[in-house]
Design a protein around this motif. Structure first.
Motif: not given
Length: 473
Positions: A312-330
């Motif tokens: 779950e922690t790894k998935e949380l880090l992946n989610c945060k990375d995806r959120e960061k990528l989404s924010r960068q994409g935005e």
């Protein structure tokens, strides 16, 4: 190619290709009017038809390339206007297409920006849910570790209790063994007492038999009473002593039996205590085994929860990375959208400036085109008039007879007849009215050369009006 450097032939070919809409190597009146209206050459329909008729030399309703070449030689300003306006028209079309493409890209970028916002919102929701799951997993792991710790403490207590019970069982087993040893000793003493009782009883029986025999013998041998009375007394004393020993042996036997019963009760009690201790020991061992199994289960559960927490922690880090990528994409989409918006505004401003300059140049060209048409009409009118006058002069010269010198001098001295004062007689150079209305040909050509610009002159003029014409197409 920069159209400012185009030759006359290239201009003719380019404008002819524009006019040949049907690709038949010729164009008709409809195509001529369509192109002129498209290029905003604001001639009247009559003027357009008149120009087309002048281009259509053979009058078949179609203008071929050779006819168009001759027309362009007669109307160079119209050729330049058609050529440059056509270039400007397609430049404007190209700019409008670029603007429309930029608008489509802007809409695409806005859609992508909106999609990035949605992806960011979904990523934030997924991250929040994943964070909640990680928090719950951590709490469950903490609870499982607490339960595992409590179970380990219970195992330690159960192990200590089992060791105590084992010591107690060993002590009770030793007491039971000692009681059995006492029982065996008492049993041996009881056996000895019973043997002594039996021996004493046998001796007592033998003594009683001896007494009976002695009494019988005494009765038979009364005469030997005196001799045997001492023996009888001695035997009676011995018998009493034997009875006393028998009573003592019986009491000893009874005491041994009581001790044996007490020892048996002690052995039975110690056996019951030993059985109870063994049952408690087995229960403690079972509890210890259950505690070990529970501890192993809790340990496995803790490991599972710890693995789940790590995942779950790894998935949380992946989610945060995806959120960061989404924010960068935005952010990138926003920057790209702003950049495309600036490009679109620049293209629109450039197109606006181009259209303004094009409108200014076209307004400047209106007078030139009208002047060229007017001068061409005047020239054709003058050429027709000159041809007519020359024809009349030729006819007059062939029909008139040659006078004698005297006759000629008579005509020179006489006033000119009124018939010769008409404008139809070009040979009368003294007629001021004719000179005023019909200037010499060379004067007309000079005037036309001054008013009609060639391609290089018009190019220099258009450069001053339209800097954008210097761009390459």
């Amino acid at each position: 190619m920069n159209h400012e450097d185009a030759s006359h032939a290239e201009k003719v070919r380019g404008t002819f290709d524009e006019l040949d809409l049907k690709r038949t190597r010729s164009f008709g009146l409809d195509e001529w009017i369509t192109i002129l209206q498209r290029l905003h050459i604001d001639f009247t329909l009559a003027t357009m038809r008149d120009l087309f008729d002048k281009a259509d030399a053979n009058g078949d309703g179609l203008v071929t390339y050779s006819e168009y070449q001759k027309f362009c030689e007669m109307f160079p300003t119209t050729l330049d206007s058609l050529y440059y306006r056509s270039k400007d028209y397609w430049t404007d079309i190209h700019q409008l297409e670029n603007i429309e493409e930029a608008k489509k890209q802007e809409r695409t970028l806005k859609d992508r920006e909106e999609q990035c916002r949605l992806n960011l919102f979904e990523a934030q929701q997924v991250t929040d849910k994943q964070d909640h799951r990680v928090h719950m997993s951590a709490q469950q792991l903490k609870e499982a570790q607490m339960r595992e710790k409590e179970q380990r403490d219970n195992i330690v207590k159960a192990h200590a209790m089992t060791e105590d019970l084992r010591l107690e069982v060993r002590d009770r087993a030793a007491d039971h063994a000692e009681a059995r040893d006492n029982e065996r000793v008492i049993q041996a003493g009881l056996n000895e007492a019973r043997h002594a009782v039996e021996v004493t009883a046998a001796q007592s029986r033998n003594a009683e038999n001896d007494v009976v025999k002695a009494e019988e013998y005494l009765m038979e041998l009364e005469r030997k009473v005196a001799e045997q009375r001492s023996v009888v007394d001695r035997l009676r004393g011995m018998c009493e002593h034997m009875h006393h020993d028998l009573t003592h042996a019986k009491s000893t036997e009874q005491t041994a039996v009581s001790a044996l019963l007490e020892s048996q009760r002690a052995v039975q009690l110690s056996g019951e205590r030993l059985s109870l201790s063994e049952g408690e020991l087995e229960a403690a061992i079972a509890r210890e085994r259950d505690s070990n199994d529970t501890a192993a289960t809790l340990n496995a559960e803790s490991l599972r929860l710890q693995l789940i927490l790590e995942n779950e922690t790894k998935e949380l880090l992946n989610c945060k990375d995806r959120e960061k990528l989404s924010r960068q994409g935005e952010e990138n989409s926003l920057l790209e959208s702003q950049e495309h918006l600036r490009v679109l505004q620049a293209l629109q401003a450039q197109n606006k400036d181009f259209n303004l300059q094009r409108s200014d140049v076209e307004n400047e060209e209106v007078g030139l085109l009208e002047q060229e048409v007017m001068l061409r009409e005047q020239r054709e009118s003058l050429e027709d008039r000159e041809a007519k006058l020359r024809t009349n002069a030729s006819n007059f010269s062939t029909t008139r007879r040659s006078p004698s010198p005297a006759h000629y001098s008579k005509y020179r001295s006489s006033p000119m007849p009124s018939a010769y004062k008409s404008k139809d007689y070009p040979d009368n150079h003294n007629n001021s009215r004719f000179r005023a209305s019909s200037p010499p040909r060379r004067h007309y050509d000079n005037d036309l050369a001054r008013t009609t610009m060639n391609s290089s002159t018009r190019s220099n003029t258009l450069k001053s009006f339209s800097p954008h014409r210097q761009r390459k197409y």
